[in-house]
Each structure stands twice: as C-alpha cells, then as structure tokens.
Motif scaffolding. Sequence first.
Motif, mmCIF file in Angstrom:
data_model
loop_
_atom_site.group_PDB
_atom_site.id
_atom_site.type_symbol
_atom_site.label_atom_id
_atom_site.label_comp_id
_atom_site.label_asym_id
_atom_site.label_seq_id
_atom_site.Cartn_x
_atom_site.Cartn_y
_atom_site.Cartn_z
ATOM 1 N N VAL A 1 1.138 -1.778 13.422
ATOM 2 C CA VAL A 1 1.937 -2.139 12.335
ATOM 3 C C VAL A 1 1.732 -1.602 11.165
ATOM 4 O O VAL A 1 2.703 -0.860 11.356
ATOM 5 N N ILE A 2 0.963 -1.501 10.356
ATOM 6 C CA ILE A 2 0.481 -1.660 8.831
ATOM 7 C C ILE A 2 1.017 -0.156 8.502
ATOM 8 O O ILE A 2 1.693 1.082 8.155
ATOM 9 N N ILE A 3 0.028 0.969 9.900
ATOM 10 C CA ILE A 3 0.001 2.839 9.851
ATOM 11 C C ILE A 3 0.872 3.145 10.302
ATOM 12 O O ILE A 3 1.359 3.922 9.557
ATOM 13 N N ASN A 4 1.997 2.305 11.257
ATOM 14 C CA ASN A 4 3.950 2.573 11.959
ATOM 15 C C ASN A 4 3.980 3.139 10.822
ATOM 16 O O ASN A 4 4.960 3.988 10.577
ATOM 17 N N LYS A 5 4.226 1.533 9.563
ATOM 18 C CA LYS A 5 5.569 1.764 9.093
ATOM 19 C C LYS A 5 4.972 2.351 7.546
ATOM 20 O O LYS A 5 5.740 2.876 6.528
ATOM 21 N N ILE B 1 0.601 -1.614 0.563
ATOM 22 C CA ILE B 1 0.309 -0.142 -0.054
ATOM 23 C C ILE B 1 0.714 1.078 -0.026
ATOM 24 O O ILE B 1 1.105 1.547 -0.580
ATOM 25 N N GLY B 2 1.792 1.643 0.677
ATOM 26 C CA GLY B 2 2.698 2.317 1.293
ATOM 27 C C GLY B 2 3.335 3.490 -0.145
ATOM 28 O O GLY B 2 3.505 3.725 -0.984
ATOM 29 N N GLY B 3 3.851 1.728 -0.224
ATOM 30 C CA GLY B 3 4.943 1.861 -2.310
ATOM 31 C C GLY B 3 3.865 2.139 -3.387
ATOM 32 O O GLY B 3 4.790 3.538 -3.906
ATOM 33 N N ALA C 1 5.671 4.659 2.246
ATOM 34 C CA ALA C 1 5.610 6.120 1.032
ATOM 35 C C ALA C 1 6.723 6.527 0.763
ATOM 36 O O ALA C 1 6.599 7.997 -0.148
ATOM 37 N N VAL C 2 7.679 7.520 1.885
ATOM 38 C CA VAL C 2 8.137 9.046 1.711
ATOM 39 C C VAL C 2 9.601 8.027 0.896
ATOM 40 O O VAL C 2 9.354 9.037 -0.358
ATOM 41 N N THR C 3 9.880 7.059 0.735
ATOM 42 C CA THR C 3 11.286 6.438 0.492
ATOM 43 C C THR C 3 10.591 6.497 -1.604
ATOM 44 O O THR C 3 11.068 6.454 -2.616
ATOM 45 N N LEU C 4 9.141 5.921 -1.265
ATOM 46 C CA LEU C 4 9.129 5.117 -2.914
ATOM 47 C C LEU C 4 8.680 6.639 -3.048
ATOM 48 O O LEU C 4 8.950 6.343 -5.079
ATOM 49 N N VAL D 1 4.743 5.482 -5.212
ATOM 50 C CA VAL D 1 5.013 5.657 -6.487
ATOM 51 C C VAL D 1 4.541 6.886 -7.180
ATOM 52 O O VAL D 1 4.503 7.961 -7.882
ATOM 53 N N LEU D 2 2.655 6.256 -6.558
ATOM 54 C CA LEU D 2 1.313 7.700 -7.317
ATOM 55 C C LEU D 2 1.778 9.127 -6.641
ATOM 56 O O LEU D 2 1.984 10.217 -7.798
#
Lengths: 226, 253
Positions: free
Chosen positions: B124-128, B72-74, B133-136, B78-79
């Motif tokens: 855990v998902i919300i924390n990570k 999800i974050g990825g 998202a920032v990195t991708l 990217v978008l």
Amino acid sequence: MFKFSVNGQILSGRQVLSALDVTVKTGETHCLLGPSGSGKTTLLNLMAGLQKQNSQPYSEGKDSADTLWGPAKPDIGYLFQQPRLLPWRTVLQNLLLVEPDKHIVIDFLKEVRLEEYVNYYPSEISLGMARRIALVRCLLLKPDLVLMDEPLTSLDLPTAREMRGLIKRLICDDPTRSMIYVTHDLDEVLELGDSVSIIGGSPSKIIYENSVEDVSRQELEDLLEH
Amino acid sequence: MNTGRLLDQVLAIFALVVLWWLVSVLVSSPLLPTPAEVGFALNKEWQQDRLMESLGVTLQRVAISFVFAMLIGGIIGVLMGRYKLLNRVLDPILVILLNIPALVVIILLYIWFGLIEVAAVAAVIINKLPNVAVTLREGGRMFDHELEELAVMYRFTFKQKLCDVWWPQLFPYIMIATRSGLALIWKIVLVVELLGRSDGVGFQLHLAFQVFDVATILAYSIAFISVVQFIEWFILQPLDRRASRWQKGSSSV
C-alpha cells in the motif's frame, strides 16, 4: 563605520553592477539614488549578505564577514521594499519570531501606534501599517546598520510622511545607528540623508558621491537626468 | 462544520438513497438489494461483532500505510522540489512507480515476502508514495523566495523555518495529498486484504463475493465510506478552516 566592496554582479548573463565601494559612517544615513533598474536592490542584497560570493563587508571593530553576516545576532537589519510579513501569522506572532519578549514587542508597537493590532493578520491591515510593523521587526534586531529599500513606495502622501517621520525619529536621530537608504525620491534624500551616492550607467557604478549639505536639489536632479 | 453545508450534504446523500431504493424496487433482484436489506445485513454484521472488528483491522492498516506514505513521500517530494539535481535523478523512478499497476506491486510483494502483514502494508505504501511525492514536489517548488530571504536576514532558527515558513506554505499541498491519499489507500488496502489477508473489510468482501451476497458487500462498503466521510467532516475540514483563518479579510481596516 561600515564599508562594502562589491566585485560586480552578473544577473541572467548581463553585468548589472561594476566593482564599487559603499561606505557609511557610524550614525550616518547614506542615501543611494538611482533610476529604476539601475541595480539598487541588487546592491542592497549584496550588502545584506544574501549573495555573499561577490562582495566583501568591513565593519569598524568587527573582524570579518563572519561577524557581520554570521549566524549569531545580526548587525544588519534589512527593511525590504515589501513588508514580507508572514501572512499566516498575526502581527504579534510575526514580531515574536524576532524578539521572544512580548513586553519589548508591545513597547515597540506603541512607538508606532499599532499596539491595538497585535491580533490582526497582515491581510487585515493596510500597506502603511504593514510597513510600520516591518520597521518594528527590523528594529527589534537592534541592528547597528539598517538597509532600507524604498520603504515608502506605493504609500499615499500622508502615510508616507508619517512613515518618514518614524524612520527619522527611530533611526536617523539615533547617533549609534547607521543606515543605507535606497530611493529615487529626492525629497526623501534631502530630509533623511547625511550623504548621498548616485548609481547609474551600464553596468551601474557610483557616478556621484557627496554630503547632502553640500549638494542642491537642482544638482541632484541634473545628475539623475543624465 | 457549517450547519447549512452539512444539511446540503445530508440532503444529497438522502436523495441518492431514495434513487437507489426506487431502482432496487423496480429491478427487484437479489443482485441489487434495497437500502433496507443492506441495513439488515449491516445490523447482522454488527450483532456478530464482525463489522467493528473488520473495520478496526482495516483502519489500522490504512493509518499505518497513510502515515508512512505521507512521511516518506512528503520528504522525498519536498526535497525534489527544492533540489534540481535530486529531482533529475529521482524523477524517472517516480514516473515508473506511478505507472506500475497497484495489483502488480501487491502480487509481487506477496510472492517475494509471503502473505504477511509487512508485505501487505508495504504494498500500500509503495502504491501511494509516488502520488504524495508528486504533490509535495509542487509544494516544494512553490516556496516563496522572498520569505526564504526574510528567514535568512532575521536569523530564523530551523524550527521557526519549519513551523512558520515552510509548513504553512506546504499545508495546502499536504491537504490535497491527504484527501487523495485516504481515498486511494483504503481502496488499495481492501485489494491487499482480499488477495492475501484473513481479516479486515477486504477479507469479509471476499467471503461475501464467493456467495454473491451483495447486501453484505454493500453493507461493508457503506460502513467504510461512512468512516472516511466522518474523517473528512470532523478532522480534515476543521483543519482546513483553522489553517485558512488568515485568508479571511473580514475585519479589514
């Protein structure tokens, strides 16, 4: 015959191209000459359909831009100034992206004498070799029209001569294949071209157009200087 | 893995254990057990089947959280990197998510949804997710415009664009997100387990904490660090080397 009508082009708030037409007959090599920064690459990008809003292509026997720039097999092959091979794919993998038949790819590589380098990555081959691979990739599309953007830039003399010979043999000598060849080198125009246009001025426009047979080197030099 | 590099890393770990042993002998306190005492605690947990069971449960939570956070974050990252409007809309939300303490998210989800598995994993998902998202997003911003033009001119299919143009450009960013993700996720999973689950390594740490059993706390920590190190050595590093083969100019012409 291919004809491109450009309505002008503005980049970063500056008009770099005026309205102009470029025509190339079937089987003809048309050279576009002009000084650096005159908008030659921009014009080529417009003709390639990379910026579709400001130009309109016409091709004999084809009904519209949808055919020429459509998602199906392209009629236009574009050889960029830099080879633009995918650095993380080998030579063979780069070419298989365009033509999935390995035998056809190998046959083309034999034409340019690079069949031994199929498993090399682009970082492991010279610029001259990468340019020849890019030429093969372009020809694998079997395009009716080839656009070339200064393909001999940064090559040493023997490599440039060899590459020029390949372009002449594989494209210029093919009566079914047209080419628009952007350069600022008069030798390339005189050796490869059938017709020539010079673009210049600000914004750039076509300031001269003629058959290569009817123009002397001196005349072209004078036109480029002014 | 390269034998020389492996030897260097083993030597560094060995030196750390020796240092720990010296300090623990000097201090001589039950609050800092010797490596041997931790070894005995590890063996005891192993013999009673608690170690593998707890590790398995925690690893399962880490894996599920990791996959969802990366996926999800990825995609969001990217978008955001590709579309400025989306970035403008989502950036403030991302900044808020980045700055909410992990503990607050965990407690809130437990209060709202109860002490259930879904709440634990979602916390855990919300924390990570925002870190991924920032990195991708940076990866999405760094897409090579010239290769995009190439893909257009040579009529690459969506699959070709995805596998041959976009994925290799994103890969270094995915590896960064993976490494930082694993390190962060397993730490958060332990907190989640400590606060609201009745199994897993975090729960065992909670039990050991109540009786100040430092040897067991260290035993579980070492076991989990070993698992993460194993993933780094035998999964991530080989993947890295495989993906960077093209950068080596060993047989340059």
